[in-house]
Design a protein around this motif. Sequence first.
Motif, PDB file in Angstrom:
ATOM      1  N   CYS A  41      16.908  -2.965  -4.761  1.00  0.00           N
ATOM      2  CA  CYS A  41      16.299  -4.112  -4.088  1.00  0.00           C
ATOM      3  C   CYS A  41      16.143  -5.260  -5.074  1.00  0.00           C
ATOM      4  N   ARG A  42      16.605  -6.451  -4.686  1.00  0.00           N
ATOM      5  CA  ARG A  42      16.508  -7.614  -5.561  1.00  0.00           C
ATOM      6  C   ARG A  42      15.080  -8.110  -5.699  1.00  0.00           C
ATOM      7  N   VAL A  43      14.182  -7.618  -4.837  1.00  0.00           N
ATOM      8  CA  VAL A  43      12.795  -8.084  -4.873  1.00  0.00           C
ATOM      9  C   VAL A  43      11.921  -7.179  -5.726  1.00  0.00           C
ATOM     10  N   CYS A  44      11.944  -5.851  -5.421  1.00  0.00           N
ATOM     11  CA  CYS A  44      11.005  -4.944  -6.079  1.00  0.00           C
ATOM     12  C   CYS A  44      11.669  -3.867  -6.925  1.00  0.00           C
ATOM     13  N   GLY A  45      12.995  -3.726  -6.840  1.00  0.00           N
ATOM     14  CA  GLY A  45      13.677  -2.723  -7.646  1.00  0.00           C
ATOM     15  C   GLY A  45      13.779  -1.356  -7.009  1.00  0.00           C
ATOM     16  N   MET A  56      20.336  -8.135  -0.835  1.00  0.00           N
ATOM     17  CA  MET A  56      20.270  -6.684  -0.929  1.00  0.00           C
ATOM     18  C   MET A  56      18.822  -6.272  -1.200  1.00  0.00           C
ATOM     19  N   THR A  57      18.188  -5.614  -0.212  1.00  0.00           N
ATOM     20  CA  THR A  57      16.776  -5.239  -0.358  1.00  0.00           C
ATOM     21  C   THR A  57      16.535  -3.852   0.213  1.00  0.00           C
ATOM     22  N   CYS A  58      15.309  -3.372  -0.053  1.00  0.00           N
ATOM     23  CA  CYS A  58      14.860  -2.106   0.544  1.00  0.00           C
ATOM     24  C   CYS A  58      14.292  -2.372   1.933  1.00  0.00           C
ATOM     25  N   GLU A  59      13.989  -1.291   2.666  1.00  0.00           N
ATOM     26  CA  GLU A  59      13.410  -1.434   3.994  1.00  0.00           C
ATOM     27  C   GLU A  59      12.027  -2.088   3.922  1.00  0.00           C
ATOM     28  N   GLY A  60      11.244  -1.757   2.874  1.00  0.00           N
ATOM     29  CA  GLY A  60       9.902  -2.304   2.765  1.00  0.00           C
ATOM     30  C   GLY A  60       9.887  -3.813   2.623  1.00  0.00           C
ATOM     31  N   CYS A  61      10.711  -4.345   1.726  1.00  0.00           N
ATOM     32  CA  CYS A  61      10.741  -5.791   1.523  1.00  0.00           C
ATOM     33  C   CYS A  61      11.372  -6.501   2.710  1.00  0.00           C
ATOM     34  N   THR A  87       7.147  -4.982  -8.604  1.00  0.00           N
ATOM     35  CA  THR A  87       7.894  -3.735  -8.729  1.00  0.00           C
ATOM     36  C   THR A  87       7.586  -2.858  -7.525  1.00  0.00           C
ATOM     37  N   GLN A  88       8.238  -1.691  -7.485  1.00  0.00           N
ATOM     38  CA  GLN A  88       7.981  -0.773  -6.382  1.00  0.00           C
ATOM     39  C   GLN A  88       6.505  -0.379  -6.316  1.00  0.00           C
ATOM     40  N   LYS A  89       5.840  -0.287  -7.474  1.00  0.00           N
ATOM     41  CA  LYS A  89       4.434   0.125  -7.518  1.00  0.00           C
ATOM     42  C   LYS A  89       3.476  -1.041  -7.272  1.00  0.00           C
ATOM     43  N   THR A  90       3.841  -2.252  -7.678  1.00  0.00           N
ATOM     44  CA  THR A  90       2.909  -3.387  -7.590  1.00  0.00           C
ATOM     45  C   THR A  90       3.155  -4.291  -6.401  1.00  0.00           C
ATOM     46  N   ARG A  91       4.187  -4.018  -5.595  1.00  0.00           N
ATOM     47  CA  ARG A  91       4.569  -4.969  -4.547  1.00  0.00           C
ATOM     48  C   ARG A  91       3.490  -5.189  -3.494  1.00  0.00           C
ATOM     49  N   ARG A  92       2.564  -4.222  -3.327  1.00  0.00           N
ATOM     50  CA  ARG A  92       1.505  -4.367  -2.332  1.00  0.00           C
ATOM     51  C   ARG A  92       0.294  -5.115  -2.890  1.00  0.00           C
ATOM     52  N   GLN A  93       0.261  -5.351  -4.178  1.00  0.00           N
ATOM     53  CA  GLN A  93      -0.934  -5.933  -4.787  1.00  0.00           C
ATOM     54  C   GLN A  93      -1.027  -7.442  -4.610  1.00  0.00           C
ATOM     55  N   CYS A  94       0.119  -8.106  -4.500  1.00  0.00           N
ATOM     56  CA  CYS A  94       0.089  -9.568  -4.372  1.00  0.00           C
ATOM     57  C   CYS A  94       1.155 -10.018  -3.380  1.00  0.00           C
ATOM     58  N   GLN A  95       0.729 -10.352  -2.163  1.00  0.00           N
ATOM     59  CA  GLN A  95       1.667 -10.786  -1.132  1.00  0.00           C
ATOM     60  C   GLN A  95       2.287 -12.138  -1.473  1.00  0.00           C
TER      61      GLN A  95
END
Length: 434
Positions: A41-45, A56-61, A87-95
Amino acid sequence: MEVGREEEWKHADLTHRGEADSASTNPIVGADEEEEGPQICRVCGDKATGYHFNVMTCEGCKGFFRRAMKRNARPRCPFRKGTCEITQKTRRQCQACRLRKCLESGMRKEMIMSDAAVEQRRALIRRKKRERIETRPLGAKGLTEEQQMMIRELTTAQMNTFDSTFVHFKNFRLPDVLSSGRQIPEPLQIQSREEAAKWRKIREDLCSMKLSLQLRGEDGSVWNYKPPADNGGKEIFSLLPHIADVSTYMFKGIINFAKVISYFRDLPIEDQISLLKGAAFELCQLRFNTVFNAETRTWECGRLSYCVEDPAGGFQQLLLEPVLKFHYMLKKLQLHKEEYVLMQAISLFSPDRPGVVQRLVVDQLQEQFAMTLKAYIEFNRPQPAHRFLFLKIMAILTELRSLSAEHTQQLLRIHDVHPFATPLMQELFSTTNG
């Protein structure tokens, strides 16, 4: 076969997932992302599932970006930095920073489909799936797990032993007239009636073989060889070393293809050799057909292109050259890669090849591959449009068997008068195909 020969033989060198809520799955940016290996994923890895809204991204992003754009949200960074690492771990911490990263990566709001459009696309997908099921013939229940494993093993073997770009085909010989500009030498000084008779037969064999060759250099240069309009087939002698090289290259790939198939490795070495001798030419033609361009009568092999000259016109050429007719017939079927490899397996495991001892075992294997091909066609091809495809393929394999026998005899006649075959070619053709 001598022990030394047997040992030499043994050691011969031989999609992105579609999405229902994006207006387009074709990427507009990031052309370098077509590299081999797992996509991220280009956003969170995280592991990416495909192109979503142009990136190219994951389903979450993908879901996060869609929801944020739908709500027209304008979140603020809780840490007041605006530069949080996503990152995959921090993506929910800051929208806020996650949305910023989405936009900076190239995700586009205008590619988000409306709810109505999403539902319309999903309905279309369901309808297509239903139509596919309804068009299957009665009794077509899909492939068994064993048949699926067979196809996977064959396609993997094909992928690992045949490169349609011919990138590894190097150090080959070229016709004298192509590589040095010299004139074509006289093929033979005929000294007896016997030799004269042999030469007449070779002229008959080569009467329709007018093969031109094009080689594109790495520096962009293009070299062309085109046979003279009428020289009684003598030009083929200049091409023979190159034909021997490309044939040997193909045969090595075919040997390696067979050697990595578990069903083949389980057979005695004597049967392996007999099967390969019998099927080498046939598998070679099946592989060549995948790079055949029927419109231009050209085999496009990476930097090399081979074209059958057609001075007499298309229909007469087809009558004169059975191999060319075969390639037209097979290409017209527009086969899947799975059907091509199953054809190779059916040809390879032919129990009536000369020298085969375990005929019953080979016959059972051939039947399994044939039934797998039939099941694949019934399950994956629309019916009734393709109801005769299996029978057409089997008829073409029968035709190829006859071509192989005649082709082998022609090669042996030419080699007898003008030796050109490599040691591997001589070994493969040392026993006439049955």
